[in-house]
Each structure stands twice: as structure tokens, then as C-alpha cells.
Write a protein that holds these residues in place. Structure first.
Motif, PDB file in Angstrom:
ATOM      1  N   MET A   1       3.229   0.926  -0.971  1.00  0.00           N
ATOM      2  CA  MET A   1       1.818   1.230  -0.872  1.00  0.00           C
ATOM      3  C   MET A   1       1.060  -0.082  -0.727  1.00  0.00           C
ATOM      4  N   LYS A   2       0.139  -0.124   0.224  1.00  0.00           N
ATOM      5  CA  LYS A   2      -0.729  -1.282   0.387  1.00  0.00           C
ATOM      6  C   LYS A   2      -2.000  -1.047  -0.417  1.00  0.00           C
ATOM      7  N   THR A  21      -6.135   2.363  -1.305  1.00  0.00           N
ATOM      8  CA  THR A  21      -4.742   2.321  -0.869  1.00  0.00           C
ATOM      9  C   THR A  21      -4.647   2.762   0.589  1.00  0.00           C
ATOM     10  N   ASP A  22      -3.519   2.483   1.196  1.00  0.00           N
ATOM     11  CA  ASP A  22      -3.293   2.927   2.569  1.00  0.00           C
ATOM     12  C   ASP A  22      -2.939   4.416   2.622  1.00  0.00           C
ATOM     13  N   ARG A  23      -2.970   5.073   1.486  1.00  0.00           N
ATOM     14  CA  ARG A  23      -2.742   6.524   1.417  1.00  0.00           C
ATOM     15  C   ARG A  23      -4.057   7.302   1.438  1.00  0.00           C
ATOM     16  N   GLY A  24      -5.179   6.579   1.524  1.00  0.00           N
ATOM     17  CA  GLY A  24      -6.479   7.233   1.486  1.00  0.00           C
ATOM     18  C   GLY A  24      -6.911   7.609   0.083  1.00  0.00           C
ATOM     19  N   THR A  25      -6.388   6.891  -0.914  1.00  0.00           N
ATOM     20  CA  THR A  25      -6.723   7.149  -2.310  1.00  0.00           C
ATOM     21  C   THR A  25      -7.313   5.894  -2.933  1.00  0.00           C
TER      22      THR A  25
END
Length: 63
Positions: A1-2, A21-25
Motif C-alpha cells: 500500500m502506498k 492511500t492508493d486504495r482510495g482510503t
């Protein structure tokens, strides 16, 4: 995770901070309150952050 730091209310490492985060969180760094009295599942946690952190994030157009 970035993870990217969005906003903090101080320049030290151990301060309330919001990260994206690069997960949209979002990740929130804060203190774990010992006396909250809530029933939290084992896979979750609570963190306490100052309202000022959210105000600063809004003022900076981050949320």
C-alpha cells in the motif's frame, strides 16, 4: 500500500496525522483512548484526534 501524508498539526513524527492511500482510503494517526467504554471488534481500533486536524484538512481543501 502506498501512503501519502495529507495533513498534520505539527512537524514531529508522533502527531495526529491524516494519510491517503492508493486504495482510495484514509489512515488516521492519533492516540488510542483507554476509557472509551465502547465494544470494538478485535480487528478494529479507535484513535482520538483533535478537531483542529479536521478543520485544517478542510481549510486546506484536502477533504
Amino acid at each position: 500500500m502506498k501512503v501519502t501524508k495529507l495533513i498534520s498539526i505539527c512537524d514531529l513524527k508522533d502527531c495526529p496525522t491524516i494519510y491517503a492511500t492508493d486504495r482510495g482510503t484514509l489512515l488516521v494517526q492519533g492516540e488510542t483512548p483507554p476509557d472509551h467504554g465502547l465494544r470494538i471488534p478485535a480487528h478494529e481500533t479507535l484513535v482520538e484526534i483533535p478537531v483542529e486536524l479536521i478543520r485544517k484538512a478542510i481549510a486546506d481543501g484536502l477533504v
